[in-house]
Design a protein around this motif. Sequence first.
Motif, short mmCIF file in Angstrom:
data_model
loop_
_atom_site.label_atom_id
_atom_site.label_comp_id
_atom_site.label_asym_id
_atom_site.label_seq_id
_atom_site.Cartn_x
_atom_site.Cartn_y
_atom_site.Cartn_z
N PHE A 208 5.87 1.34 -1.03
CA PHE A 208 5.24 0.08 -0.66
C PHE A 208 4.51 0.15 0.67
N GLY A 209 5.11 0.81 1.64
CA GLY A 209 4.47 0.84 2.96
C GLY A 209 3.08 1.44 2.92
N VAL A 210 2.96 2.63 2.35
CA VAL A 210 1.67 3.30 2.34
C VAL A 210 0.72 2.67 1.31
N PRO A 265 -2.22 6.66 9.11
CA PRO A 265 -0.80 6.99 9.30
C PRO A 265 -0.09 6.04 10.26
N ALA A 266 -0.79 5.63 11.32
CA ALA A 266 -0.16 4.70 12.27
C ALA A 266 0.11 3.35 11.61
N LEU A 267 -0.85 2.85 10.84
CA LEU A 267 -0.65 1.59 10.14
C LEU A 267 0.45 1.71 9.09
N THR A 268 0.52 2.86 8.44
CA THR A 268 1.57 3.06 7.44
C THR A 268 2.95 3.03 8.10
N ASP A 300 22.68 5.99 7.17
CA ASP A 300 23.49 6.94 6.41
C ASP A 300 22.82 7.36 5.10
N LEU A 301 22.07 6.45 4.47
CA LEU A 301 21.60 6.71 3.11
C LEU A 301 20.11 7.00 3.00
N ALA A 302 19.34 6.56 3.96
CA ALA A 302 17.90 6.78 3.89
C ALA A 302 17.56 8.12 4.53
N ALA A 303 17.37 9.13 3.72
CA ALA A 303 17.07 10.47 4.24
C ALA A 303 15.66 10.52 4.82
N THR A 304 15.46 11.43 5.76
CA THR A 304 14.15 11.56 6.41
C THR A 304 13.07 11.97 5.42
N ARG A 305 13.45 12.67 4.36
CA ARG A 305 12.44 13.13 3.41
C ARG A 305 11.70 11.97 2.76
N HIS A 306 12.35 10.83 2.61
CA HIS A 306 11.67 9.68 2.02
C HIS A 306 10.54 9.20 2.94
N PHE A 307 10.80 9.26 4.24
CA PHE A 307 9.77 8.87 5.21
C PHE A 307 8.57 9.79 5.11
N TRP A 308 8.82 11.09 5.03
CA TRP A 308 7.70 12.04 4.99
C TRP A 308 6.96 12.00 3.66
N VAL A 309 7.64 11.62 2.58
CA VAL A 309 6.94 11.43 1.30
C VAL A 309 5.89 10.35 1.44
N GLY A 310 6.26 9.23 2.05
CA GLY A 310 5.29 8.15 2.23
C GLY A 310 4.18 8.52 3.21
N MET A 311 4.54 9.15 4.32
CA MET A 311 3.53 9.48 5.33
C MET A 311 2.57 10.55 4.83
N SER A 312 3.01 11.42 3.94
CA SER A 312 2.13 12.49 3.45
C SER A 312 0.96 11.94 2.63
N PHE A 317 -5.06 8.91 1.21
CA PHE A 317 -5.64 7.60 0.95
C PHE A 317 -6.78 7.30 1.94
N ALA A 318 -6.57 7.64 3.21
CA ALA A 318 -7.59 7.38 4.22
C ALA A 318 -8.88 8.13 3.91
N PHE A 319 -8.75 9.39 3.53
CA PHE A 319 -9.94 10.20 3.23
C PHE A 319 -10.68 9.63 2.02
N LEU A 320 -9.96 9.28 0.97
CA LEU A 320 -10.60 8.78 -0.25
C LEU A 320 -11.25 7.42 -0.02
N ILE A 321 -10.59 6.53 0.71
CA ILE A 321 -11.16 5.20 0.97
C ILE A 321 -12.42 5.32 1.80
N ALA A 322 -12.39 6.16 2.83
CA ALA A 322 -13.59 6.34 3.66
C ALA A 322 -14.72 6.97 2.86
N ALA A 323 -14.41 7.96 2.02
CA ALA A 323 -15.44 8.63 1.22
C ALA A 323 -16.08 7.65 0.24
#
Length: 370
Positions: A208-210, A265-268, A300-312, A317-323
């Motif tokens: 949802f965030g990204v 990425p900052a807005l995400t 305890d339950l929200a692993a860091t990998r979930h954060f990096w999945v969204g940030m990746s 998205f930024a490149f495609l929207i600008a293009a």
Amino acid sequence: MTSAQNQSAGSASLQNDRIVASGDWTLAGAAALSDQVATLKRQAPDGAAIDVSGLGRVDTAGAELLLDLAGSHPIDGLDGHRRALFDAVAKAQQQPAATARTDTGIVELLARTGAAVEKIADDAYQLLGFIGLLLATLARCVVDPRRWRITSLAFHLEQTGLDAVPIVVLLNFLVGAVVAFLGATVLRDFGASIFTVELIGYSFLREFGVLLTAILIAGRSGSAFTAQIGSMKSREEVDAIRTLGLDPVEVLVMPRLLALLIAMPALTFLAMLSGILGGAAVCAFALDISPNMFVARFHDLAATRHFWVGMSKAPIFAFLIAAIGCLEGFKVSGSAESVGTHTTSSVVQSIFVAILVDALAAIFYMEINV
């Protein structure tokens, strides 16, 4: 009617197996002349020539009547100007009449569907080529700092990033609250309201965030890129840039692309935080889950990998929207209507591509168990 008018009125008569036309053959006397033409067509013998040497004024209506009278009969006495008039009228008469459309509804539907599919394929091909051009230009600019346009980059960074913070934060906060309400409503029936924390964390960190940020940026910044470049195209400012020996892609697109690559990425990140805060607020006021308990369970339950999945996904998205936004701006043909049409197309394409890429990324990360 005076004698002068009688003498100038057009007429046709059969004389010695010849049809003699005289007077003015114009639109004013077309009604009377058409009756004479109909009579002579029945009475004239086959092969009778038409003598038009005694004609006065002739317009297209008169020439059409004479050609109708002539049929297969030869016309004698035409000078150069009148021959050109008769040839033009004869050519116009030979144009095929527009046939009535006989397509059924299903045929027309299939035709429109085929045209839409062809347009989608053409747009995808153009976007692919434009992406290649952007990558080549970006590589050329990165290795040559003299090509960097810091002032333009700072302006667009403020426009696409800083100015978008309030709407991004507010929308994600509200959506986070809604997700928490819906999740709690379903999970309460199973006695698992506490798992609302995981639902909020996973949904906003991974999706949802990204995705909400990309949709907002597509409608806000992507449309602005199209309108700005399209207006410059309609005022021939893009041609002026080329005349100065500058590259429009380097001058107009690169600052917007780099600004969006930094801002997205900052807005995400802010969107993820605001969405989680919205869910935490609902948990605190409606589910008796205190902020301390929320933070502890989330930690305890929200692993860091979930954060990096969204940030990746944010830079993609930024490149495609600008293009897409810049490409649609360059497609503007020059009118205000064209600017509006391509701005709408830019928003639709950007949102569609963002959702499509997000779905493909979700499948990819699921397959690799991330």
